[in-house]
Design a protein around this motif. Structure first.
Motif, PDB file in Angstrom:
ATOM      1  N   LEU A 331       0.807  -1.224   0.000  1.00  0.00           N
ATOM      2  CA  LEU A 331       0.000   0.000   0.000  1.00  0.00           C
ATOM      3  C   LEU A 331       0.838   1.272   0.000  1.00  0.00           C
ATOM      4  CD1 LEU A 331      -3.128  -0.660   2.262  1.00  0.00           C
ATOM      5  CD2 LEU A 331      -3.015  -0.390  -0.224  1.00  0.00           C
ATOM      6  N   PRO A 332       1.990   1.331   0.712  1.00  0.00           N
ATOM      7  CA  PRO A 332       2.794   2.556   0.621  1.00  0.00           C
ATOM      8  C   PRO A 332       3.268   2.885  -0.790  1.00  0.00           C
ATOM      9  CG  PRO A 332       3.446   1.284   2.536  1.00  0.00           C
ATOM     10  CD  PRO A 332       2.506   0.415   1.737  1.00  0.00           C
ATOM     11  N   LEU A 333       3.215   1.911  -1.693  1.00  0.00           N
ATOM     12  CA  LEU A 333       3.618   2.142  -3.080  1.00  0.00           C
ATOM     13  C   LEU A 333       2.468   2.619  -3.942  1.00  0.00           C
ATOM     14  CD1 LEU A 333       5.741  -1.125  -3.451  1.00  0.00           C
ATOM     15  CD2 LEU A 333       6.554   1.155  -2.859  1.00  0.00           C
ATOM     16  N   THR A 334       1.266   2.633  -3.392  1.00  0.00           N
ATOM     17  CA  THR A 334       0.100   3.152  -4.100  1.00  0.00           C
ATOM     18  C   THR A 334      -0.154   4.589  -3.665  1.00  0.00           C
ATOM     19  OG1 THR A 334      -1.581   2.548  -2.457  1.00  0.00           O
ATOM     20  CG2 THR A 334      -0.859   0.820  -3.978  1.00  0.00           C
ATOM     21  N   ALA A 335      -1.186   5.180  -4.213  1.00  0.00           N
ATOM     22  CA  ALA A 335      -1.512   6.566  -3.854  1.00  0.00           C
ATOM     23  C   ALA A 335      -2.303   6.656  -2.555  1.00  0.00           C
ATOM     24  CB  ALA A 335      -2.319   7.207  -4.992  1.00  0.00           C
ATOM     25  N   LEU A 336      -2.692   5.518  -1.971  1.00  0.00           N
ATOM     26  CA  LEU A 336      -3.580   5.550  -0.802  1.00  0.00           C
ATOM     27  C   LEU A 336      -2.994   6.303   0.396  1.00  0.00           C
ATOM     28  CD1 LEU A 336      -5.933   2.808   0.436  1.00  0.00           C
ATOM     29  CD2 LEU A 336      -4.350   3.795   2.058  1.00  0.00           C
ATOM     30  N   PRO A 337      -1.738   6.068   0.807  1.00  0.00           N
ATOM     31  CA  PRO A 337      -1.243   6.778   1.990  1.00  0.00           C
ATOM     32  C   PRO A 337      -1.160   8.298   1.816  1.00  0.00           C
ATOM     33  CG  PRO A 337       0.130   4.867   1.506  1.00  0.00           C
ATOM     34  CD  PRO A 337      -0.764   5.079   0.319  1.00  0.00           C
ATOM     35  N   GLU A 338      -1.059   8.765   0.570  1.00  0.00           N
ATOM     36  CA  GLU A 338      -0.960  10.196   0.322  1.00  0.00           C
ATOM     37  C   GLU A 338      -2.329  10.866   0.298  1.00  0.00           C
ATOM     38  OE1 GLU A 338       1.112  10.374  -3.340  1.00  0.00           O
ATOM     39  OE2 GLU A 338       2.846   9.243  -2.598  1.00  0.00           O
ATOM     40  N   HIS A 339      -3.364  10.087   0.401  1.00  0.00           N
ATOM     41  CA  HIS A 339      -4.733  10.605   0.366  1.00  0.00           C
ATOM     42  C   HIS A 339      -5.307  10.440   1.769  1.00  0.00           C
ATOM     43  CE1 HIS A 339      -8.920  11.128  -0.612  1.00  0.00           C
ATOM     44  NE2 HIS A 339      -8.675  11.248  -1.907  1.00  0.00           N
ATOM     45  N   PRO A 340      -5.349  11.521   2.580  1.00  0.00           N
ATOM     46  CA  PRO A 340      -5.800  11.383   3.978  1.00  0.00           C
ATOM     47  C   PRO A 340      -7.156  10.718   4.121  1.00  0.00           C
ATOM     48  CG  PRO A 340      -4.866  13.560   3.590  1.00  0.00           C
ATOM     49  CD  PRO A 340      -4.983  12.912   2.243  1.00  0.00           C
ATOM     50  N   GLY A 341      -8.066  11.013   3.210  1.00  0.00           N
ATOM     51  CA  GLY A 341      -9.382  10.384   3.295  1.00  0.00           C
ATOM     52  C   GLY A 341      -9.320   8.896   3.069  1.00  0.00           C
ATOM     53  N   ARG A 342      -8.506   8.448   2.098  1.00  0.00           N
ATOM     54  CA  ARG A 342      -8.393   7.023   1.798  1.00  0.00           C
ATOM     55  C   ARG A 342      -7.693   6.290   2.935  1.00  0.00           C
ATOM     56  NH1 ARG A 342      -8.876   7.267  -3.911  1.00  0.00           N
ATOM     57  NH2 ARG A 342     -11.002   8.065  -4.088  1.00  0.00           N
ATOM     58  N   LEU A 343      -6.666   6.907   3.513  1.00  0.00           N
ATOM     59  CA  LEU A 343      -5.978   6.273   4.632  1.00  0.00           C
ATOM     60  C   LEU A 343      -6.930   6.086   5.802  1.00  0.00           C
ATOM     61  CD1 LEU A 343      -3.427   5.149   5.907  1.00  0.00           C
ATOM     62  CD2 LEU A 343      -2.779   7.483   6.541  1.00  0.00           C
ATOM     63  N   ALA A 344      -7.789   7.067   6.051  1.00  0.00           N
ATOM     64  CA  ALA A 344      -8.782   6.940   7.117  1.00  0.00           C
ATOM     65  C   ALA A 344      -9.790   5.839   6.786  1.00  0.00           C
ATOM     66  CB  ALA A 344      -9.497   8.265   7.331  1.00  0.00           C
ATOM     67  N   GLU A 345     -10.210   5.741   5.529  1.00  0.00           N
ATOM     68  CA  GLU A 345     -11.145   4.691   5.129  1.00  0.00           C
ATOM     69  C   GLU A 345     -10.530   3.316   5.357  1.00  0.00           C
ATOM     70  OE1 GLU A 345     -12.217   5.315   1.082  1.00  0.00           O
ATOM     71  OE2 GLU A 345     -12.945   7.355   1.412  1.00  0.00           O
ATOM     72  N   PHE A 346      -9.266   3.179   4.997  1.00  0.00           N
ATOM     73  CA  PHE A 346      -8.588   1.905   5.203  1.00  0.00           C
ATOM     74  C   PHE A 346      -8.476   1.587   6.687  1.00  0.00           C
ATOM     75  CE2 PHE A 346      -4.436  -0.248   5.886  1.00  0.00           C
ATOM     76  CZ  PHE A 346      -4.787  -1.483   5.378  1.00  0.00           C
ATOM     77  N   THR A 347      -8.137   2.587   7.483  1.00  0.00           N
ATOM     78  CA  THR A 347      -8.021   2.388   8.931  1.00  0.00           C
ATOM     79  C   THR A 347      -9.351   1.957   9.525  1.00  0.00           C
ATOM     80  OG1 THR A 347      -6.279   4.070   9.029  1.00  0.00           O
ATOM     81  CG2 THR A 347      -7.391   3.526  11.098  1.00  0.00           C
ATOM     82  N   ARG A 348     -10.424   2.604   9.121  1.00  0.00           N
ATOM     83  CA  ARG A 348     -11.763   2.246   9.606  1.00  0.00           C
ATOM     84  C   ARG A 348     -12.107   0.813   9.214  1.00  0.00           C
ATOM     85  NH1 ARG A 348     -14.142   5.800   7.095  1.00  0.00           N
ATOM     86  NH2 ARG A 348     -14.303   7.408   8.722  1.00  0.00           N
ATOM     87  N   LEU A 349     -11.802   0.456   7.983  1.00  0.00           N
ATOM     88  CA  LEU A 349     -12.137  -0.875   7.467  1.00  0.00           C
ATOM     89  C   LEU A 349     -11.410  -1.962   8.247  1.00  0.00           C
ATOM     90  CD1 LEU A 349     -13.406  -2.733   5.286  1.00  0.00           C
ATOM     91  CD2 LEU A 349     -11.413  -2.233   3.848  1.00  0.00           C
ATOM     92  N   VAL A 350     -10.098  -1.846   8.392  1.00  0.00           N
ATOM     93  CA  VAL A 350      -9.345  -2.940   9.017  1.00  0.00           C
ATOM     94  C   VAL A 350      -9.613  -3.031  10.513  1.00  0.00           C
ATOM     95  CG1 VAL A 350      -7.546  -2.932   7.269  1.00  0.00           C
ATOM     96  CG2 VAL A 350      -7.253  -1.516   9.294  1.00  0.00           C
ATOM     97  N   LEU A 351      -9.792  -1.888  11.185  1.00  0.00           N
ATOM     98  CA  LEU A 351     -10.066  -1.943  12.617  1.00  0.00           C
ATOM     99  C   LEU A 351     -11.463  -2.481  12.899  1.00  0.00           C
ATOM    100  CD1 LEU A 351      -8.398   1.310  14.005  1.00  0.00           C
ATOM    101  CD2 LEU A 351      -7.594  -1.052  14.194  1.00  0.00           C
ATOM    102  N   THR A 352     -12.425  -2.114  12.073  1.00  0.00           N
ATOM    103  CA  THR A 352     -13.782  -2.632  12.262  1.00  0.00           C
ATOM    104  C   THR A 352     -13.811  -4.148  12.104  1.00  0.00           C
ATOM    105  OG1 THR A 352     -14.790  -0.555  11.510  1.00  0.00           O
ATOM    106  CG2 THR A 352     -16.153  -2.544  11.402  1.00  0.00           C
TER     107      THR A 352
END
Length: 505
Positions: A331-352
């Motif tokens: 994932l650090p090689l994708t654009a996801l970590p640079e997109h605060p909204g996407r990083l939050a979505e991923f965090t919500r998904l995996v923690l849930t």
């Protein structure tokens, strides 16, 4: 100018003989590889419960470690969730060190020399990985999960042995490591007296005999006896697991110590493979989670950990048209970590998903290899895929409270110990997956703050949000070869108020 260590020089000589075109890129990659491994080691020295460290003092100019023998080790502030190579040099009683192996040697602690050799190996292997990767172009954003796995060059984001591959020559690393993108010719070894669970396919049978896929390194260095010609497959991040073209993934035994563990396959894992796979399929369906678990299709063992194999579904089977499956380590090689909204979505998904499963009685080891995320056509995380069930933990008491049938299992996978269950999930998911994806304490805190109110209010949530977070003490484990099992330490919780300037263990 840095004086190359003996392993660096020997590695360079071997590389010059087998791939001279990589000699210059390898030399260019060495300084960065030293810094990457030294930064991982510095993180361990800053946070792990090492008996020879008396106390840790944080000041404006960095972090100082007072050793019990009176010496002083000084370096930069250590962000426990940082993934950049920030420690290019540390000083022991004023003497500078830019090489982790030399530092470990001069610390002169118990078992330090053996660990220093592993650190040397980690540096040269990492430099080779980076040199080889530079020869490939960037893959398309639509790459398969295999394509993304091949881009994970640096290995474990926090382990000093992130690329340690002792026992592998330069030629063998080039021939077998995923970042070099080879096709690996697996052999087949007949097994007369064989334990089989699940459905073992006909194409891996010779009459009544089971044919076990064998890694060529294992055949050359460990096994005795003839190995038949097999088939080509592509190595994944774990190196001993390979993807067949348009077929299943094959997990092979590999009796080499990679990172921390010898990568063979225990008889216990084969015995429980079918039961655990069927159990997890039922649990995820019952909880209706945005999670797929790749099914274990079959497992076979010649009643020995060095001759066994497991067949699993490929994770790409769970991607719809327009979606792609990306291992979390990539994932650090994708654009996801640079997109605060996407990083939050991923965090919500995996923690849930992780918290709901833990409440129900299953603790996943959700690190960057085992956990994958399904991204939709715009790169938003929508579902998770989990593979390799050998190291999950199952709580019969929690399952019973939720009316979930307890599987017929015993052994290490079964525990009701609350600390063990939370360590398994939080140590891999927060200290590994989320920390490495965010890349720093500040980014992880920001992502957590955005989703904390959305997380399920399970009994485990306060421990996640308010207490120090468990993580494996990876360096302590390498310096304690006679201590069985995992050792643990605690990292500062990104949501908690910073503690005092001096820490003691």
């Amino acid at each position: 100018m840095h004086r190359p260590s003996r392993p660096e020089a020997e590695f360079a000589a071997e590389l010059g003989a087998v791939r001279p075109d990589l000699s210059a890129p390898y030399a260019d990659a060495l300084p960065g590889a030293r810094a990457a491994v030294l930064s991982r080691l510095w993180r361990a020295l800053a946070y792990e419960p090492l008996a020879w460290v008396a106390r840790r003092e944080r000041g404006r100019d960095g972090l100082a470690l007072r050793l019990r023998d009176g010496r002083r080790l000084h370096g930069p502030h250590a962000d426990p969730y940082a993934t950049t190579a920030y420690a290019t040099e540390v000083r022991l009683d004023g003497r500078p060190y830019d090489h982790p192996a030399r530092l470990m040697e001069d610390l002169a602690v118990a078992h330090g020399s053996a660990f220093a050799a592993e650190l040397d190996n980690s540096v040269v292997s990492l430099a080779l990985s980076r040199a080889g990767q530079a020869t490939f172009g960037e893959p398309a954003e639509s790459a398969t999960s295999l394509g993304w796995e091949q881009r994970v060059v640096d290995g474990h984001p926090y382990h000093p042995n992130c690329r340690s591959r002792p026992g592998f020559s330069v030629a063998e690393q080039l021939a077998y490591a995923p970042e070099h993108r080879p096709a690996v010719e697996l052999g087949l070894m007949p097994a007369e007296d064989c334990l089989v669970t699940g459905e073992w396919p006909k194409w891996l049978r010779d009459g009544e005999r089971v044919l076990i896929p064998v890694h060529p390194w294992q055949a050359a260095h460990v096994l005795d006896g003839p190995v038949q010609e097999g088939f080509a497959a592509h190595p994944l991040m774990s190196l001993r697991t390979l993807a067949l073209p348009d077929g299943p993934h094959v997990k092979t035994a590999l009796s080499a110590r990679l990172t921390s563990s010898v990568r063979d396959i225990s008889v216990y894992s084969v015995e429980t493979a079918e039961t655990v796979s069927a159990f997890m399929e039922k649990v995820t369906e019952r909880l209706d989670l945005p999670l797929h678990v790749t099914r274990t299709l079959g497992a076979a063992s010649a009643n020995a950990p060095d001759l066994a194999a497991v067949l699993r579904e490929p994770p790409d089977a769970y991607a719809a048209p327009g979606e792609r499956v990306v291992p979390v380590a990539a994932l650090p090689l994708t654009a996801l970590p640079e997109h605060p909204g996407r990083l939050a979505e991923f965090t919500r998904l995996v923690l849930t998903v992780g918290l709901r499963l833990l409440e129900a009685g299953v603790a996943l080891e959700a690190h960057g290899q085992n956990l994958l995320v399904v991204l939709d056509h715009v790169g938003a995380p929508v579902r998770l895929v989990y593979r390799d069930l050998a190291d999950i933990r199952v709580s019969p008491a929690r399952l019973a409270r939720h009316g979930i049938p307890v599987p017929a299992l015993s052994g290490r996978i079964v525990t009701d110990d609350e600390t063990t269950l939370r360590r398994k999930l939080f140590g891999s998911l927060v200290g590994g997956t989320l920390g490495a994806t965010a890349g720093s304490t500040a980014a992880l805190r920001e992502a957590l703050e955005k989703v904390v109110r959305d997380l399920p209010g399970t009994p485990d949530l306060p421990a996640l949000l308010e207490q120090p977070l468990p993580t494996k003490a990876l360096t302590l484990m390498r310096l304690s070869p006679g201590t069985p099992g995992d050792s643990w330490t605690q990292l500062p919780n990104p949501l908690a108020v910073p503690g005092s300037a001096t820490l003691s263990f």
